[in-house]
Design a protein around this motif. Structure first.
Motif, short mmCIF file in Angstrom:
data_model
loop_
_atom_site.label_atom_id
_atom_site.label_comp_id
_atom_site.label_asym_id
_atom_site.label_seq_id
_atom_site.Cartn_x
_atom_site.Cartn_y
_atom_site.Cartn_z
N ILE A 191 0.81 -1.22 0.00
CA ILE A 191 0.00 0.00 0.00
C ILE A 191 0.85 1.27 0.00
N VAL A 192 0.17 2.36 -0.33
CA VAL A 192 0.72 3.71 -0.22
C VAL A 192 -0.21 4.48 0.70
N ILE A 193 0.37 5.22 1.65
CA ILE A 193 -0.43 6.05 2.55
C ILE A 193 -0.15 7.51 2.22
N LYS A 194 -1.21 8.27 1.96
CA LYS A 194 -1.06 9.67 1.58
C LYS A 194 -1.89 10.56 2.49
N ALA A 195 -1.27 11.64 2.95
CA ALA A 195 -2.04 12.70 3.58
C ALA A 195 -2.76 13.44 2.47
N SER A 196 -4.07 13.66 2.62
CA SER A 196 -4.85 14.18 1.50
C SER A 196 -4.67 15.68 1.27
N GLY A 197 -4.07 16.39 2.22
CA GLY A 197 -3.85 17.82 2.04
C GLY A 197 -2.53 18.12 1.38
N LEU A 198 -2.20 19.41 1.31
CA LEU A 198 -0.94 19.86 0.71
C LEU A 198 0.18 19.80 1.74
N ALA A 199 1.25 19.07 1.40
CA ALA A 199 2.37 18.93 2.33
C ALA A 199 3.70 19.02 1.61
N ALA A 200 3.79 19.92 0.64
CA ALA A 200 5.03 20.22 -0.08
C ALA A 200 5.67 18.98 -0.70
N GLY A 201 4.83 18.05 -1.18
CA GLY A 201 5.34 16.88 -1.88
C GLY A 201 5.93 15.82 -0.97
N LYS A 202 5.73 15.95 0.37
CA LYS A 202 6.34 15.01 1.30
C LYS A 202 5.29 14.20 2.06
N CYS A 203 4.06 14.13 1.53
CA CYS A 203 2.98 13.49 2.28
C CYS A 203 2.69 12.07 1.83
N VAL A 204 3.58 11.47 1.02
CA VAL A 204 3.38 10.11 0.53
C VAL A 204 4.35 9.17 1.23
N ILE A 205 3.81 8.16 1.90
CA ILE A 205 4.64 7.21 2.65
C ILE A 205 4.45 5.82 2.05
N LEU A 206 5.57 5.10 1.91
CA LEU A 206 5.54 3.75 1.34
C LEU A 206 5.95 2.74 2.40
N PRO A 207 5.03 2.33 3.27
CA PRO A 207 5.39 1.39 4.34
C PRO A 207 5.71 0.01 3.79
N GLU A 208 6.71 -0.63 4.38
CA GLU A 208 7.13 -1.95 3.92
C GLU A 208 6.48 -3.07 4.72
N THR A 209 6.00 -2.77 5.94
CA THR A 209 5.39 -3.78 6.80
C THR A 209 4.10 -3.24 7.40
N ASP A 210 3.29 -4.15 7.98
CA ASP A 210 2.06 -3.73 8.64
C ASP A 210 2.36 -2.82 9.82
N GLU A 211 3.43 -3.14 10.55
CA GLU A 211 3.81 -2.32 11.71
C GLU A 211 4.19 -0.91 11.28
N GLU A 212 4.93 -0.82 10.17
CA GLU A 212 5.33 0.50 9.67
C GLU A 212 4.10 1.29 9.20
N ALA A 213 3.14 0.60 8.61
CA ALA A 213 1.92 1.26 8.15
C ALA A 213 1.13 1.82 9.34
N LYS A 214 1.00 1.02 10.39
CA LYS A 214 0.27 1.48 11.57
C LYS A 214 0.99 2.65 12.24
#
Length: 290
Positions: free
Chosen positions: A8-31
């Motif tokens: 999965i990819v987790i994104k903050a839906s607002g404007l965050a200067a291009g730094k709001c996209v996170i690519l978690p590698e594990t379930d723990e990292e996603a949480k």
């Protein structure tokens, strides 16, 4: 989130200067990421809501195009480097460097992108009564199942523009005027038969807590190299850092390998305390050429 079995990819839906996209590698990292965004508010109001999407695999290509609302003329394809560290490791950033043209993007892919991505977007906006005139930026993913569109921006991309425009032979003002006048189809846009590479020089702490206010020293640069300012200001007669991404050092040469060699050979001509940069910009193109 526990009901899905794909990356999965987790994104903050607002404007965050291009730094709001996170690519978690594990379930723990996603949480942990969700807690950082929703509970600890690391992105402020930009993270009041999050979007969880399936992660696509493949290389990304940035394709910008000029349009007058009817005609669409693509620029050279470029590849950005979003991750902070060498080998595409570390946090996502606004971009740590770029190169153009991207050799992985074939003429067949270009035709596919024009017909299936760029033209439909421009025609769709026109049919809805909102014709778009200017620069349309398409963020593309080259997946095993073909080209997919990640995003559109209504502007030049950064740092892709720093490697695309130095290769433009036609006067940019002439192109802009043609777009505004609706005459883009009547202009023949020419590009230099060269390549360009840009390496971003960033402040210590970027993309999180940035250390600014560092004095900058810039020595004389070669004629085929330019230093784009991104986060600087003058204070008491000194040039100092004032942001995360401070400079974009761009070199143009006969090919990508030559441009890479030259930009890194001259990178120490720009210095400030805490300066960080990737040492592998254009590594995909260089590996593909072997």
């Amino acid at each position: 989130m526990e009901s899905i079995d794909y990356p999965i990819v987790i994104k903050a839906s607002g404007l965050a200067a291009g730094k709001c996209v996170i690519l978690p590698e594990t379930d723990e990292e996603a949480k942990s990421t969700l807690e950082e965004i929703l509970v600890k508010k690391v992105f402020g109001e930009a993270g009041a809501e999050v979007i969880i999407e399936e992660r696509m695999t493949g290389q990304e290509v940035s394709l910008m195009a000029f349009t007058d609302g009817t005609s669409v003329v693509p620029m050279l394809p470029a590849q950005d480097h979003k991750r902070l560290l060498d080998g595409d490791k570390g946090l996502n950033t606004g971009g740590m460097g770029a190169y153009a043209p991207a050799p992985i993007f074939t003429s067949e892919m270009m035709n596919e992108a024009i017909e299936n991505v760029l033209k439909p977007a421009v025609n769709g906006m026109k049919s809805e009564g909102n014709p778009f005139i200017g620069v349309l930026y398409a963020g593309l993913m080259l997946t095993p199942n073909g080209i997919r569109t990640l995003e559109f921006n209504c502007r030049f991309g950064d740092p892709e523009t720093q490697v695309v425009l130095p290769l433009l032979e036609t006067d940019l003002l002439e192109i802009a005027t043609s777009c505004a006048d609706g005459n883009l189809a009547n202009i023949n846009i020419q590009w230099k038969d060269n390549a360009a590479v840009c390496v971003v020089l960033a402040s210590k702490g970027y993309p999180e807590k940035v250390e600014s206010g560092k004095v900058v020293t810039i020595e004389k640069l070669p004629n085929d190299m330019v230093c784009f300012h991104a986060g600087t200001k003058t204070e008491n007669g000194n040039l100092i850092t004032s942001g995360g991404r401070v400079f974009g050092l761009t070199v143009w040469a006969d090919d990508i390998a030559s441009a890479v060699k030259k930009v890194y050979a001259n990178i120490d001509k720009v210095t400030f305390n805490g300066m960080q940069y990737r040492k592998d910009i254009a590594f995909r193109a260089l590996e593909g050429a072997k």
